[in-house]
Enzyme design. Structure first.
Site, mmCIF file in Angstrom:
data_model
loop_
_atom_site.group_PDB
_atom_site.id
_atom_site.type_symbol
_atom_site.label_atom_id
_atom_site.label_comp_id
_atom_site.label_asym_id
_atom_site.label_seq_id
_atom_site.Cartn_x
_atom_site.Cartn_y
_atom_site.Cartn_z
ATOM 1 N N CYS A 148 -1.520 -0.905 -1.448
ATOM 2 C CA CYS A 148 -1.829 -0.083 -2.617
ATOM 3 C C CYS A 148 -1.617 -0.754 -3.966
ATOM 4 C CB CYS A 148 -1.014 1.206 -2.554
ATOM 5 S SG CYS A 148 -1.286 2.181 -1.053
ATOM 6 N N HIS A 206 -0.597 2.556 -8.977
ATOM 7 C CA HIS A 206 0.474 2.841 -8.025
ATOM 8 C C HIS A 206 1.698 3.242 -8.823
ATOM 9 C CE1 HIS A 206 2.234 2.666 -3.998
ATOM 10 N NE2 HIS A 206 3.338 2.294 -4.606
#
Length: 611
Positions: free
Chosen positions: A76, A130
């Protein structure tokens, strides 16, 4: 628009249409930027015949669909930071979740920041950057956003005991289909995010300034905490295993990801699966696939709600829509689950771009562009992709492409050493692909991905090693015809790759091995390639042997070799730069621009195997 505009658009004159296209491309547009989490290309518009994704398919039918788009790292934070800064992981120096690029690497301008600096009102809903250290605990506010980022309150329950088990108790399960009315607040994170995004659309629909609204959905990321009704779309007796559920015999151990985050879930721990290769019992594999597909349909419904609101507010004709994901997710292929690898199933992502007036004609008759389609109640629908790009593209291409298509100037290409460059791109502006149909295979279209490992064999931290623990970096190149990966020694203190330290290699010829299961790296005829390499200008013998991973590697000019790209950059001295990080960055830049040696490798293997 003037009354004759429809005739101008439909003109058969190529010069007239080209001029009109240029006018449209220079027009400022709103941007709705939608990002899913862990979404592979399991969508109807990408040829998946199992998954029900009518709203995304409808969007694709009026968009340009990039069929072969790849993330730069299949996890991510590194992928999102790379995409949103248009810098590769070796430039952001983010391979884990534990650093903020503005502090750790350079003060790089982000995609929303660029739009904000050009007068756009920028907004973030859900998971875009993120969260945490990787975005300075602020989602990069105030740099990237005009207002603080919105996060759904119900996400706080995502990692808690919310899943009813067979014992009637609550657990932290992987499989977690729920009755939404029984959840805290009677909702789920992506439902909340969609509500907030629609509220923001309504608030800014009539603003004088254009907007950039990024909406990040949390699914199909695990746990599969989704509305239980979506499971009905995928009866368990209709589910099948992955076509290649076994670990390939010639897969180097360093390339395998042991899916530790999946193993930590309560329902998976009960299965007592051996580490690192498993396998997961087949009946549970089927249930994982069922829940993943159901999560995709759940996300698709939220996409449909967003697009329908865009329609209702009269914004569909002046708002471009981008739909993508941060990376894919293995569903049992190669005996693997989750992301954390360089295979297509982990790196390939959907990339769909809708540009009103460009990818579809303007609506002159007041018809709805994106009517909501409820997959739970409507089983019959059909859409065709009118515009597709089959050549390889990358997520670092998104920043320059979206900027240009929205009516802004695309950032300039980054120089070889770019730590001091706040605004530039390591990707390509793909706007040219919207002007004319793709003519065919482009052998020079290449995508690059990479993944770090702490050791040559699977460890508990192999999936997501901290920077300090990274010992090996797997650099992977994907073309039309092959995927080629080298696992090379890496120094986490200097960010330098030792191209003479080859730990393993992978070579998959996609014409006969589309699933990437038959690694022929060690079967390559090195002598044939050596003869071919001898005819190439300025490619050294030592470099050739290093790139092929011959063991032992004897180099006459080791120092010079360490100063060139991993993939056939001619040996030449580095510029006089002040620090070791700039040297590492230059190595990385040359990697991403030179592929001659790999093309020779590909051709020689084809000759040997008769492809």
């Amino acid at each position: 628009y003037p009354e004759h505009m429809p005739e101008l658009i439909t003109s058969k004159s190529s010069s007239t249409r080209a001029k009109f296209t240029e006018c449209l491309l220079s027009e400022r547009r709103n941007v709705l930027f939608i990002m899913a989490d862990d979404l592979r290309t399991s969508l109807g518009c990408y040829g998946d015949t199992v998954v029900k994704s009518p709203n995304t398919d409808q969007l694709a039918s009026k968009s340009q669909v990039f069929l072969n788009a790849y993330a730069q790292q299949a996890v991510c934070a590194p992928s999102r930071t790379s995409m949103l800064t248009s810098r590769r992981p070796d430039t952001t120096r983010l391979y884990d979740f534990n650093s903020y690029w503005r502090v750790h690497s350079g003060n790089f301008t982000t995609l929303p920041q660029y739009f904000k600096s050009r007068g756009y009102f920028t907004m973030s809903v859900g998971k875009v950057f993120h969260p945490g250290i990787a975005s300075n605990h602020t989602d990069d506010y105030p740099y990237s956003w005009s207002i603080p980022a919105y996060h759904p309150a119900s996400f706080m329950f995502e990692k808690k005991k919310m899943c009813k088990g067979e014992d009637g108790k609550l657990h932290v399960n992987l499989l977690c289909a729920v009755n939404v009315t029984e959840q805290p607040g009677g909702t789920l994170p992506d439902l909340e995010s969609t509500d907030e995004a629609i509220r923001l659309l309504k608030t800014h629909a009539n603003d004088d300034d254009p907007f950039f609204l990024a909406v990040g959905f949390h699914k199909p990321h695990i746990p599969f905490r989704i509305p239980q009704e979506y499971l009905s779309l995928y009866p368990i007796d209709k589910m099948t295993l992955a076509p290649d559920p076994d670990v390939p015999k010639l897969l180097p151990p360093v390339a395998y990801n042991p899916w530790t985050d999946v193993r930590k879930r309560d329902d998976v721990q009960k299965l007592n699966i051996s580490f690192p290769y498993g396998p997961i019992p087949k009946d549970f594999q089927l249930r994982i696939r069922q829940h993943y597909f159901a999560a995709v349909s759940y996300v698709d419904a939220q996409v449909g709600r967003l697009l329908s609101a865009l329609d209702d507010l009269g914004l569909a004709d002046n708002t471009m829509v981008v739909f993508t994901s941060d990376h894919g997710w293995s569903l049992g292929e190669h005996g693997e689950w989750a992301k954390y690898s360089n295979f297509d199933v982990a790196t390939r992502v959907p990339l769909i771009v809708y540009v009103p007036g460009i990818t579809t004609d303007y609506d002159w008759f007041g018809e709805s562009t994106f009517p909501f389609i409820d997959a739970l109640s409507k089983s019959e629908y059909s859409f065709m992709n009118d515009r597709v790009i089959r050549n390889m593209v990358e997520l670092v291409d998104v920043f320059p492409t979206v900027s240009y298509l929205a009516g802004l100037r695309a950032p300039k290409p980054c120089p070889d050493v770019s730590f001091q460059e706040e605004l530039c791109t390591e990707g390509s502006n793909l706007a040219y692909t919207f002007r004319q149909r793709e003519k065919g295979e482009n052998a020079e279209a290449i995508s690059f991905s990479q993944y770090p490992r702490p050791a040559d064999t699977p460890q508990m931290n192999s999936d997501l090693p901290d920077l300090k623990d990274i010992k090996i970096m797997g650099y992977s190149l994907r073309s039309w015809d092959y995927r080629y990966t080298l696992w090379l020694g890496f120094n986490p203190k200097t960010f330098q790759v030792n191209v003479t330290d080859v730990h393993a290699g992978e070579l998959y010829m996609l014409a006969s091995d589309p699933g990437q299961d038959k690694n022929i790296y060690n079967n390559s005829d090195h002598s044939v390639l050596m003869r071919k390499m001898a005819t190439l200008p300025r490619v050294t013998w030592g470099l050739t042997k290093c790139l092929l991973g011959l063991d032992p590697v004897t180099l006459q000019d080791k120092q010079s070799l360490q100063q060139v790209s991993l993939y056939a950059e001619p040996v030449q001295p580095l510029p006089d730069v002040s620090d070791q990080f700039s040297h590492a960055a230059l190595l990385t830049q040359r990697l991403h621009h030179r592929v001659q040696l790999l093309e020779e490798l590909y051709r020689s293997v084809r000759e040997r195997h008769g492809y």
